[in-house]
Design a protein around this motif. Structure first.
Motif, PDB file in Angstrom:
ATOM      1  N   GLN A   2     -12.321  22.990   7.687  1.00 30.59           N
ATOM      2  CA  GLN A   2     -12.439  21.543   7.557  1.00 30.59           C
ATOM      3  C   GLN A   2     -13.908  21.143   7.385  1.00 30.59           C
ATOM      4  O   GLN A   2     -14.231  20.277   6.574  1.00 30.59           O
ATOM      5  CB  GLN A   2     -11.832  20.854   8.774  1.00 30.59           C
ATOM      6  N   GLN A   3     -14.795  21.779   8.135  1.00 31.24           N
ATOM      7  CA  GLN A   3     -16.232  21.499   8.016  1.00 31.24           C
ATOM      8  C   GLN A   3     -16.738  21.886   6.637  1.00 31.24           C
ATOM      9  O   GLN A   3     -17.545  21.179   6.030  1.00 31.24           O
ATOM     10  CB  GLN A   3     -17.001  22.247   9.099  1.00 31.24           C
ATOM     11  N   GLN A   4     -16.258  22.976   6.122  1.00 27.77           N
ATOM     12  CA  GLN A   4     -16.669  23.436   4.794  1.00 27.77           C
ATOM     13  C   GLN A   4     -16.217  22.444   3.716  1.00 27.77           C
ATOM     14  O   GLN A   4     -16.969  22.120   2.795  1.00 27.77           O
ATOM     15  CB  GLN A   4     -16.066  24.819   4.539  1.00 27.77           C
ATOM     16  N   GLN A   5     -15.016  21.918   3.848  1.00 23.30           N
ATOM     17  CA  GLN A   5     -14.507  20.930   2.899  1.00 23.30           C
ATOM     18  C   GLN A   5     -15.325  19.646   2.968  1.00 23.30           C
ATOM     19  O   GLN A   5     -15.620  19.030   1.944  1.00 23.30           O
ATOM     20  CB  GLN A   5     -13.029  20.635   3.168  1.00 23.30           C
ATOM     21  N   GLN A   7     -18.491  19.372   3.827  1.00 26.05           N
ATOM     22  CA  GLN A   7     -19.775  19.647   3.188  1.00 26.05           C
ATOM     23  C   GLN A   7     -19.651  19.612   1.667  1.00 26.05           C
ATOM     24  O   GLN A   7     -20.518  19.085   0.979  1.00 26.05           O
ATOM     25  CB  GLN A   7     -20.331  21.000   3.636  1.00 26.05           C
ATOM     26  N   GLN A   8     -18.579  20.151   1.130  1.00 26.35           N
ATOM     27  CA  GLN A   8     -18.364  20.121  -0.316  1.00 26.35           C
ATOM     28  C   GLN A   8     -18.203  18.692  -0.817  1.00 26.35           C
ATOM     29  O   GLN A   8     -18.747  18.316  -1.848  1.00 26.35           O
ATOM     30  CB  GLN A   8     -17.129  20.955  -0.685  1.00 26.35           C
ATOM     31  N   ARG A   9     -17.453  17.862  -0.065  1.00 23.64           N
ATOM     32  CA  ARG A   9     -17.280  16.457  -0.457  1.00 23.64           C
ATOM     33  C   ARG A   9     -18.613  15.720  -0.457  1.00 23.64           C
ATOM     34  O   ARG A   9     -18.914  14.956  -1.358  1.00 23.64           O
ATOM     35  CB  ARG A   9     -16.294  15.747   0.486  1.00 23.64           C
ATOM     36  N   GLN A  10     -19.426  15.967   0.565  1.00 25.70           N
ATOM     37  CA  GLN A  10     -20.732  15.316   0.642  1.00 25.70           C
ATOM     38  C   GLN A  10     -21.607  15.707  -0.542  1.00 25.70           C
ATOM     39  O   GLN A  10     -22.294  14.870  -1.117  1.00 25.70           O
ATOM     40  CB  GLN A  10     -21.441  15.669   1.954  1.00 25.70           C
ATOM     41  N   GLN A  11     -21.580  16.971  -0.910  1.00 17.51           N
ATOM     42  CA  GLN A  11     -22.390  17.416  -2.046  1.00 17.51           C
ATOM     43  C   GLN A  11     -21.882  16.805  -3.341  1.00 17.51           C
ATOM     44  O   GLN A  11     -22.653  16.390  -4.196  1.00 17.51           O
ATOM     45  CB  GLN A  11     -22.380  18.943  -2.139  1.00 17.51           C
ATOM     46  N   GLN A  12     -20.591  16.715  -3.501  1.00 10.80           N
ATOM     47  CA  GLN A  12     -20.023  16.127  -4.712  1.00 10.80           C
ATOM     48  C   GLN A  12     -20.318  14.637  -4.807  1.00 10.80           C
ATOM     49  O   GLN A  12     -20.517  14.091  -5.876  1.00 10.80           O
ATOM     50  CB  GLN A  12     -18.508  16.360  -4.757  1.00 10.80           C
ATOM     51  N   GLN A  13     -20.352  13.955  -3.681  1.00  8.52           N
ATOM     52  CA  GLN A  13     -20.614  12.513  -3.667  1.00  8.52           C
ATOM     53  C   GLN A  13     -22.095  12.201  -3.745  1.00  8.52           C
ATOM     54  O   GLN A  13     -22.487  11.057  -3.845  1.00  8.52           O
ATOM     55  CB  GLN A  13     -20.041  11.895  -2.388  1.00  8.52           C
ATOM     56  N   GLY A  14     -22.927  13.214  -3.683  1.00  9.67           N
ATOM     57  CA  GLY A  14     -24.362  12.971  -3.767  1.00  9.67           C
ATOM     58  C   GLY A  14     -24.977  12.542  -2.450  1.00  9.67           C
ATOM     59  O   GLY A  14     -26.048  11.966  -2.421  1.00  9.67           O
ATOM     60  N   ASP A  15     -24.289  12.796  -1.334  1.00  5.69           N
ATOM     61  CA  ASP A  15     -24.828  12.438  -0.032  1.00  5.69           C
ATOM     62  C   ASP A  15     -25.740  13.561   0.442  1.00  5.69           C
ATOM     63  O   ASP A  15     -25.286  14.570   0.961  1.00  5.69           O
ATOM     64  CB  ASP A  15     -23.694  12.213   0.966  1.00  5.69           C
ATOM     65  N   TYR A  16     -27.049  13.361   0.251  1.00  5.78           N
ATOM     66  CA  TYR A  16     -28.009  14.400   0.589  1.00  5.78           C
ATOM     67  C   TYR A  16     -28.695  14.125   1.920  1.00  5.78           C
ATOM     68  O   TYR A  16     -29.633  14.804   2.279  1.00  5.78           O
ATOM     69  CB  TYR A  16     -29.057  14.517  -0.517  1.00  5.78           C
ATOM     70  N   ASN A  17     -28.223  13.159   2.675  1.00  4.36           N
ATOM     71  CA  ASN A  17     -28.864  12.826   3.944  1.00  4.36           C
ATOM     72  C   ASN A  17     -28.859  13.997   4.919  1.00  4.36           C
ATOM     73  O   ASN A  17     -29.761  14.134   5.736  1.00  4.36           O
ATOM     74  CB  ASN A  17     -28.202  11.616   4.595  1.00  4.36           C
ATOM     75  N   HIS A  18     -27.846  14.833   4.848  1.00  5.76           N
ATOM     76  CA  HIS A  18     -27.792  15.951   5.779  1.00  5.76           C
ATOM     77  C   HIS A  18     -28.884  16.982   5.474  1.00  5.76           C
ATOM     78  O   HIS A  18     -29.262  17.756   6.332  1.00  5.76           O
ATOM     79  CB  HIS A  18     -26.404  16.607   5.753  1.00  5.76           C
ATOM     80  N   ARG A  19     -29.405  16.984   4.272  1.00  7.72           N
ATOM     81  CA  ARG A  19     -30.478  17.910   3.912  1.00  7.72           C
ATOM     82  C   ARG A  19     -31.842  17.246   3.915  1.00  7.72           C
ATOM     83  O   ARG A  19     -32.845  17.906   4.052  1.00  7.72           O
ATOM     84  CB  ARG A  19     -30.220  18.501   2.526  1.00  7.72           C
ATOM     85  N   ASP A  20     -31.891  15.947   3.728  1.00 11.02           N
ATOM     86  CA  ASP A  20     -33.164  15.246   3.606  1.00 11.02           C
ATOM     87  C   ASP A  20     -33.111  13.916   4.352  1.00 11.02           C
ATOM     88  O   ASP A  20     -33.081  12.857   3.741  1.00 11.02           O
ATOM     89  CB  ASP A  20     -33.481  15.022   2.126  1.00 11.02           C
TER      90      ASP A  20
END
Length: 133
Positions: A2-5, A7-20
């Motif tokens: 579930q966590q992996q899914q 993370q994939q959704r966040q990357q697809q949506q352009g949510d980069y807050n978790h990295r920056d």
């Protein structure tokens, strides 16, 4: 899984807050920028012109000799700290203590075609923000 899914959704949506979380990769969203004591010798004009929402900029105690004219077009700046830099251009202390005056001086140093382009942008934005009542 579930966590992996997620993370994939966040990357697809352009949510980069978790990295920056600092917003460094999105300079247009920065409001406060503290670059004091970093031995900076210059400011990248291409980055400076993208700091459109910047309100406070602290550049104290660096090695800056010049300020790019692009800094002058950051109209939202209300606090600008430059003490402790070996600026080759001598500014009046009254200008150094008044960000709006300093920004005006930097705008005046821009090439004429840049000044006219930015002046048009400012006028256009101002008139579009008005209410016609």
């Amino acid at each position: 899984q579930q966590q992996q899914q997620q993370q994939q959704r966040q990357q697809q949506q352009g949510d980069y807050n978790h990295r920056d979380p600092s917003g460094v990769s999105r300079p247009s969203q920065l409001v406060d920028l503290i670059l004091a004591d970093n031995y900076l010798e210059q400011l990248d004009p291409a980055i400076v012109e993208r700091l459109v929402n910047l309100q406070r900029l602290d550049l104290t105690c660096n090695k800056l000799k010049e300020l790019p004219h692009q800094l002058g077009f950051l109209s939202r700046i209300s606090a600008l700290s430059l003490a402790g830099n070996p600026l080759t251009t001598k500014f009046k202390s009254s200008d150094l203590n008044d960000p709006k005056s300093l920004l005006q001086i930097l705008r005046n140093r821009a090439p004429k075609e840049v000044q006219s382009t930015h002046q048009y942008d400012i006028l256009y934005k101002t008139s579009s923000d008005c209410n016609d009542t």
